[in-house]
Design an enzyme around this catalytic site. Sequence first.
Site, PDB file in Angstrom:
ATOM      1  N   ASP A   1       0.845  -1.187   0.000  1.00 43.91           N
ATOM      2  CA  ASP A   1       0.000   0.000   0.000  1.00 43.91           C
ATOM      3  C   ASP A   1       0.892   1.254   0.000  1.00 43.91           C
ATOM      4  O   ASP A   1       1.886   1.308   0.733  1.00 43.91           O
ATOM      5  CB  ASP A   1      -0.853  -0.040   1.278  1.00 43.91           C
ATOM      6  CG  ASP A   1      -1.881   1.062   1.319  1.00 43.91           C
ATOM      7  OD1 ASP A   1      -2.783   1.051   0.463  1.00 43.91           O
ATOM      8  OD2 ASP A   1      -1.791   1.932   2.211  1.00 43.91           O
TER       9      ASP A   1
ATOM     10  N   GLU B   1       1.431   0.410  -4.903  1.00 45.98           N
ATOM     11  CA  GLU B   1       0.941   1.710  -5.362  1.00 45.98           C
ATOM     12  C   GLU B   1       2.107   2.685  -5.383  1.00 45.98           C
ATOM     13  O   GLU B   1       2.500   3.196  -4.340  1.00 45.98           O
ATOM     14  CB  GLU B   1      -0.127   2.243  -4.404  1.00 45.98           C
ATOM     15  CG  GLU B   1      -1.403   1.432  -4.361  1.00 45.98           C
ATOM     16  CD  GLU B   1      -2.406   2.058  -3.389  1.00 45.98           C
ATOM     17  OE1 GLU B   1      -3.532   2.374  -3.820  1.00 45.98           O
ATOM     18  OE2 GLU B   1      -2.063   2.238  -2.209  1.00 45.98           O
TER      19      GLU B   1
END
Length: 663
Positions: free
Chosen positions: A306, A335
């Site tokens: 993340d 990400e």
Amino acid sequence: KDSTAFRLWAPTAQAVSVNLYESGTEGTDDLIESIPMTADINGTWVASKNGDLNGIYYTYTVTINGEEKEANDPYARTTGVNGKRAMIIDLESTNPEGWDSDSNPHAGEGINDAVIYEMHIRDVSSDSSSGIENVGKYLGLTETGTTTENGVPTGLDHIKDLGITHLHLLPFYDYGSVDETKLDTPQFNWGYDPVNYNVPEGSYSTDPYHGEVRVKEAKEMVKTLHDNDISVVMDVVYNHVYNAGEFCFNVIVPEYFSRVNDNGTYSNGSGCGNDTASERSMVKKYIVDSVKYWADEYHIDGFRFDLVGLLDTETMNEVIGEVHKDHPDVIFYGEGWSMQTSLTKEGYSMTTQTNSTEVPEMAFFSDTLRDLLKGNTFSTTEKGFVSGANGKEKTLQKCFMGLSPEWCTTPSQSINYASCHDNLSLMDRIIRSTPEASVEERIRMNNLTAAIYMTAEGVPFMQAGEEFLRSKVKADGGLDENSYASPDSVNSLKWSNLEDEQYQNVYQYYKGLIAFRKAHPVLRLDNAENVKAHVTPVEDLDDNVVAFAITGDVDGETADGMYVIFNANNEKKEVTLPEGNWNVCINDTLAGTDTIETISGTAEVAPVSALILVKGDGNGSTAVVSAGTLPAWMAYVFTILVAVVIGACSVWSQKKAGKAGRK
Ligand code: CA
């Protein structure tokens, strides 16, 4: 069995003790004893205790500037309820049967061979139509033979039948936003709020009070998935914690784990209140140790990071390098958005898309392809290629080749997708941007989207339920753009929809796309040179038509060549094929490894659809038929076919071809 040794890094503490408790529940007056710890090397403190302490709970008390504070162990292997007290655990005793011989079912394959399916542990079982007994639990993913009321496979059987290789589970380390003492009350959270990084979340276990249960059940889930040829990806959130001030590492070593601004506030590039100071040596070590622990102890086969743009490239390269020493097939992606954060040291680069060449074994979500397909994620009425936006051809050519005009230089670093847990689901996003379109037209857009990212070079990734038009509808009828804490009624997978022919057809289309991809190594090339040598964009086509000529001279490829055409126009388009006979494997309604029809000369591409043809043998050697679920499934297909025959004979022949294509 004979003794337990404790070691804690607390370099700024004046005194440290370890507190042993009977239970794992904070506030329970059941202290066994507090053992003072002795200062040891490198700022660590040590203590040991004779006897078998398996099942005993513990915390540390640190004295800093004369003030005593109690904290959990940052390295806790498991905890009691809500993760407040760690538990001493004999990990060997938590292993399921056959654990020693358990391994990654996709060992030996590369990231480009993966087809990733992103799911929340609760969503798979929280709708009553799942037929799953262990609602919201790890064990829900160990149940086979589950069906809807009318016999359509759900849960694990469905996922296996779909043919994906990797199941990506939203965070299941211990997080803070669900109260594990109130599991009878409706609660939901995605779980991007870490409390204990090395402990499975308690609310997914059948008993969050006893630390060994969550460990056993999480391992059982992994084992069952592996036994069903599914690799497991864990969503990890090292970039921020639930509450920086209360996070145990920061209590034990104040202001060490999280980045602090010059004015004393926490850096907040994550938007979640704090950013992790990965550039600090003991934070880096902590992240490396943690990821390695999940790979070693829980046999996790992949990690999705993340907001990895908040972690430095040195840390990420060390994580990947250390894990790959023992587990070379573990995949890493994340990400890679660029964000503002306050580094505590100079000279570090962040793990972003634009720095992708600095972290060659890390793949990144391609928002380039995502936004190109359906329109900008944050301007939800904007159209994309599939919904009629003009001028996307050149960028699509690049993205299909696993590259990106802005950041991506190799298909092994491009995660190709159209939807994930964030923002609107794919169908909801299409609905939002096409108020004038019919349901049938929207399904065409949906299937064209899937055909593009499932055949593109790179790594296909999908949100669970996209294959049966997942929609997140709120109680007021609106579409939920951020369902992180929304009720089950919004988030659950609505399995009963698969009983409807329209949804079932979309499911079969996705299943066929995945089988086709797995059958054709030429779609899974892992470097740009190879892609450029084998995949050639076709020029001088009509607007909003993109096509590729693909050669077949790749190891393991059974086709002599492939021709891929995407038509986003509302009318059919003609495209001249290279000479020879071409077998259609994917068209506007059907997808699979078998030949639907053989054509030559000019191909007619239906409105808003893909047409994918192969020369020579259309069947690949690796197409998988899920024998375990076949009988129930065939019965269901038969039901649909009978209904179709009664309805319209002209559709019948198409379906028959479709059945063949679905193998
Ligand atoms: Ca928790």
